[in-house]
Design a protein around this motif. Structure first.
Motif, PDB file in Angstrom:
ATOM      1  N   MET A  79       0.840  -1.200   0.000  1.00 53.97           N
ATOM      2  CA  MET A  79       0.000   0.000   0.000  1.00 53.97           C
ATOM      3  C   MET A  79       0.874   1.249   0.000  1.00 53.97           C
ATOM      4  O   MET A  79       1.862   1.331   0.716  1.00 53.97           O
ATOM      5  N   GLU A  83      -2.585   6.304  -0.736  1.00 54.12           N
ATOM      6  CA  GLU A  83      -3.815   5.531  -0.538  1.00 54.12           C
ATOM      7  C   GLU A  83      -4.274   5.628   0.917  1.00 54.12           C
ATOM      8  O   GLU A  83      -5.468   5.731   1.187  1.00 54.12           O
ATOM      9  N   LYS A  86      -5.859   8.973   1.430  1.00 54.69           N
ATOM     10  CA  LYS A  86      -7.182   9.092   0.806  1.00 54.69           C
ATOM     11  C   LYS A  86      -8.245   8.324   1.577  1.00 54.69           C
ATOM     12  O   LYS A  86      -9.350   8.810   1.781  1.00 54.69           O
ATOM     13  N   THR A  87      -7.911   7.102   2.002  1.00 49.85           N
ATOM     14  CA  THR A  87      -8.913   6.253   2.648  1.00 49.85           C
ATOM     15  C   THR A  87      -8.937   6.386   4.162  1.00 49.85           C
ATOM     16  O   THR A  87      -9.942   6.107   4.794  1.00 49.85           O
TER      17      THR A  87
END
Length: 168
Positions: A79, A83, A86-87
């Protein structure tokens, strides 16, 4: 409602402000709002982690150059840090170690500390509490020695030795 500026499109931006003590409402279409310099919320970029990050001071890169965290990925799950931003979710437990420098300030702001301060299990809690007490005393010992308070340092040293005997 029609845009007050171009008088052609539907008004989708509604702006309320005070002018000379009176409340004034302005209704504009998106294009006219952008031309006037009013901020438009892009809902495609909206996420709860971004909102919380902005509240707690998460810095976004000033330019579009990627940082090392954006290039590298977690060695365990792959990952990327972008990311996670964002999450708001980590891929695995190794992400904490891979992105420690990037995550630590945010975790400190959100939780007030980056070390666990929660409950301790009653079965093994005694040893954990003693280890925490020893760590605290060692820190106090260093401070006492640094400030040349040797009598206090000797007492703290003796307390540490007594606690360490209790662990064995």
């Amino acid at each position: 409602m029609i845009c007050e500026e171009c008088k052609k499109k539907n008004a989708t931006v509604h702006f309320t402000h005070m002018v000379n003590g009176k409340m004034v409402e302005t209704h504009l279409c998106e294009e006219c709002a952008v031309k006037k310099g009013m901020y438009i919320l892009d809902l495609s970029q909206f996420s709860i982690p971004n909102l919380l990050g902005s509240i707690f001071g998460m810095q976004h890169p000033v330019n579009n150059m990627p940082t090392m965290a954006e290039i590298d990925s977690c060695p365990n799950c792959g990952m990327k840090f972008m990311e996670i931003r964002k999450t708001g979710k980590l891929g695995c437990s190794e992400c904490y170690h891979a992105y420690e420098k990037e995550l630590e300030p945010t975790l400190r702001r959100i939780h007030g500390n980056s070390q666990h301060q929660g409950k301790i299990p009653s079965r093994s809690g005694g040893k954990v509490l003693i280890k925490k007490k020893i760590d605290t005393l060692k820190q106090q010992l260093q401070e006492a020695v640094a400030s040349e308070k040797y009598e206090i340092a000797a007492e703290i040293r003796d307390s540490i030795k007594a606690l360490e005997k209790g662990l064995q």
